[in-house]
Write an enzyme that holds these catalytic residues in place. Structure first.
Site, PDB file in Angstrom:
ATOM      1  N   PHE A 138      62.156  69.746   8.261  1.00 20.50           N
ATOM      2  CA  PHE A 138      62.701  69.831   9.599  1.00 20.50           C
ATOM      3  C   PHE A 138      61.671  69.197  10.675  1.00 20.50           C
ATOM      4  O   PHE A 138      60.898  69.940  10.728  1.00 20.50           O
ATOM      5  CB  PHE A 138      63.389  70.864   9.925  1.00 20.50           C
ATOM      6  CG  PHE A 138      64.054  70.891  11.129  1.00 20.50           C
ATOM      7  CD1 PHE A 138      65.397  70.393  11.362  1.00 20.50           C
ATOM      8  CD2 PHE A 138      63.553  71.646  12.376  1.00 20.50           C
ATOM      9  CE1 PHE A 138      66.029  70.331  12.652  1.00 20.50           C
ATOM     10  CE2 PHE A 138      64.242  71.585  13.600  1.00 20.50           C
ATOM     11  CZ  PHE A 138      65.412  70.807  13.870  1.00 20.50           C
ATOM     12  N   ASP A 223      52.702  69.480  10.558  1.00 18.84           N
ATOM     13  CA  ASP A 223      53.818  70.015  11.467  1.00 18.84           C
ATOM     14  C   ASP A 223      53.738  71.419  11.484  1.00 18.84           C
ATOM     15  O   ASP A 223      54.053  72.026  10.313  1.00 18.84           O
ATOM     16  CB  ASP A 223      55.044  69.544  11.300  1.00 18.84           C
ATOM     17  CG  ASP A 223      56.195  70.093  12.041  1.00 18.84           C
ATOM     18  OD1 ASP A 223      55.909  71.266  12.953  1.00 18.84           O
ATOM     19  OD2 ASP A 223      57.250  69.609  12.306  1.00 18.84           O
ATOM     20  N   LYS A 252      56.935  76.127  19.704  1.00 20.73           N
ATOM     21  CA  LYS A 252      57.225  77.525  19.253  1.00 20.73           C
ATOM     22  C   LYS A 252      56.532  78.832  19.976  1.00 20.73           C
ATOM     23  O   LYS A 252      56.453  78.953  21.342  1.00 20.73           O
ATOM     24  CB  LYS A 252      57.605  77.737  17.929  1.00 20.73           C
ATOM     25  CG  LYS A 252      58.865  76.939  17.362  1.00 20.73           C
ATOM     26  CD  LYS A 252      59.214  77.496  16.110  1.00 20.73           C
ATOM     27  CE  LYS A 252      60.668  76.824  15.646  1.00 20.73           C
ATOM     28  NZ  LYS A 252      61.877  77.389  16.037  1.00 20.73           N
TER      29      LYS A 252
HETATM   30  N1  PLP Z   1      58.996  71.353  13.471  1.00 18.22           N
HETATM   31  C1  PLP Z   1      59.357  72.436  12.888  1.00 18.22           C
HETATM   32  C2  PLP Z   1      58.634  72.672  11.441  1.00 18.22           C
HETATM   33  C3  PLP Z   1      60.428  73.411  13.379  1.00 18.22           C
HETATM   34  O1  PLP Z   1      60.643  74.376  12.704  1.00 18.22           O
HETATM   35  C4  PLP Z   1      60.941  72.957  14.678  1.00 18.22           C
HETATM   36  C5  PLP Z   1      62.023  73.855  15.191  1.00 18.22           C
HETATM   37  O2  PLP Z   1      62.778  74.845  14.470  1.00 18.22           O
HETATM   38  C6  PLP Z   1      60.695  71.647  15.101  1.00 18.22           C
HETATM   39  C7  PLP Z   1      59.743  70.754  14.455  1.00 18.22           C
HETATM   40  C8  PLP Z   1      61.683  71.173  16.380  1.00 18.22           C
HETATM   41  O3  PLP Z   1      61.113  71.982  17.563  1.00 18.22           O
HETATM   42  P1  PLP Z   1      62.062  71.961  18.902  1.00 18.22           P
HETATM   43  O4  PLP Z   1      63.266  72.626  18.517  1.00 18.22           O
HETATM   44  O5  PLP Z   1      61.095  72.965  19.756  1.00 18.22           O
HETATM   45  O6  PLP Z   1      62.066  70.640  19.454  1.00 18.22           O
END
Ligand code: PLP
Length: 397
Positions: A138, A223, A252
């Site tokens: 994700f 990520d 986050k």
């Molecule tokens: N990458 C990871 C691993 C995530 O857990 C999330 C959100 O849950 C995101 C990217 C996306 O972040 P945002 O919701 O701030 O765009």
């Protein structure tokens, strides 16, 4: 209006992109939230791994109010101290030499994908433009982040997505090696898959990915939006290993609830972003970076990462003890305070039952309960949650 009327109004006037639970949350403190009816909840969701210092942290609140009275925003055409100080903190505490600020995780990944492509295009290798991402990953909801997200249920309805993304199973080095080639600009992955089910790969997996990247001349793009800033018991999850990424994304917990994202890179790769190559109006605004600086400095001063490591181990043991008592628990997984358990029961029913008992947890992939409390959580709060979960699992099975 009554609480019920507010919730009804929300359904009426807001896009229906979220399935919400019928509680109206009004305030928080530490690991506790209060709803409008005065009921309290111990929060093991933390805004989904966001509020690592807990709610309404007094130091963050003080910084915010001071900064709001001083300067909220100026264009990135000018310098500000909070932005530079936060970037300097991140550089000092990571592999990176340069930081680009934005407003969310998805945007940080957009920046990472753009940087990887630009890096090779600047080197007259425009064909080296493909990104290998992982199945069940994700990376966010914007178009490039979505194109890198390996879950069809999230992608459905938005095709055609952007070209240039390949997928391999997570935690499978052979599959990655087979997919890599001269077109591979980078490999993008979460050190522990969060939304994909709290999946921790084999201990030598990240090292293996890094070696394959080096051999193939591709960039390693981590990520750490969910795993970063102490969540797994290290400041960044890759620091459990000796791997050094080329690019890392954060969001986050960096703002403890203020919207901020960051893309970090080493000098050589970051050099591909010259003036005008990328931008964001609100990226690194003084208000948000001042708050985030207080967040990271408080994390450091209060040894929050060590608490996450200690409480993560304590919590995991408690969940493993529950597993021995409840056959409905199929496994316990996770690292630090990013923990999950797969159950052979209706996950949403467990979440609802726990909420009735005054605990917020969440369920991903239908059957995996995820626990991501603030990193300041205490053993007493963990004991109370596991006692409620013990009762709940007996009730649902
Ligand atoms: N990458 C990871 C691993 C995530 O857990 C999330 C959100 O849950 C995101 C990217 C996306 O972040 P945002 O919701 O701030 O765009």
């Amino acid at each position: 209006m009554t609480d019920r009327e507010w919730m009804h109004k929300a359904e009426e006037v807001m896009a229906n992109t979220y399935k919400r639970f019928p509680i109206l949350i009004e305030r928080g403190r530490g690991c506790t939230l209060w709803d409008a009816a005065g009921r309290t909840y111990t929060d093991f969701v933390a805004g989904i791994a966001v509020c690592n210092l807990g709610h309404a942290h007094p130091k963050v609140a003080q910084t915010l109010s001071r900064q709001a009275e001083t300067l909220l925003h100026v264009s990135n055409l000018y310098y500000t101290r909070p932005q530079t100080a936060l970037a300097a903190w991140l550089v000092e505490h990571s592999f990176a030499d340069k930081v680009f600020f934005c407003n969310s995780g998805a945007e940080a990944n957009e920046a990472a994908i753009k940087l990887a492509r630009k890096y090779f295009q600047d080197r007259d290798a425009p064909d080296r433009c493909r990104i290998i991402a992982m199945e069940q990953s994700f990376h966010g909801r914007t178009m490039a982040a979505l194109s890198a997200t390996g879950q069809e249920k999230i992608r459905a309805g938005y095709h055609p997505l952007l070209p240039g993304f390949d997928f391999v199973p997570f935690d499978d080095l052979d599959a990655l090696a087979a997919k890599m080639g001269p077109h591979t600009a980078g490999v993008l992955l979460e050190p522990v898959q969060g939304e994909g089910g709290v999946r921790v790969p084999a201990a030598d997996y990240l090292r293996g990915v890094a070696d394959l990247c080096r051999k193939n001349g591709s960039l390693l793009m981590l990520d750490e939006i969910q795993t970063g800033l102490g969540r797994t018991g290290a400041l960044f999850a890759h620091q459990h290993t000796d791997v050094v990424p080329d690019i890392m994304t954060l969001a986050k917990a960096l703002g403890n609830g203020l919207p901020i994202g960051a893309m970090l890179a080493g000098k050589k790769v970051a050099a591909a972003f010259g003036a005008g190559a990328h931008a964001s109006t609100f990226g690194g605004t003084p208000l948000v970076t001042a708050a985030a600086l207080t967040v990271v400095e408080t994390m450091e001063a209060d040894n929050v990462v060590a608490n996450a490591r200690r409480m993560g181990a304590y919590f995991k043991q408690a969940l493993l003890r529950l597993q021995r008592r409840h056959p409905v628990i199929k496994d316990v997984r996770g690292l630090g305070l990013l923990l999950g358990m797969r159950i052979a029961a209706d996950g949403d029913a467990v979440v609802k039952c726990m909420m009735d008992k005054g605990f917020l947890i969440n369920c991903i992939q239908g059957s995996i309960l995820r626990f991501v409390p603030p990193l300041i959580v205490t053993s007493e709060e963990i004991d109370a949650l596991t006692a409620a979960l013990d009762e709940t699992l007996a009730e649902v099975s």
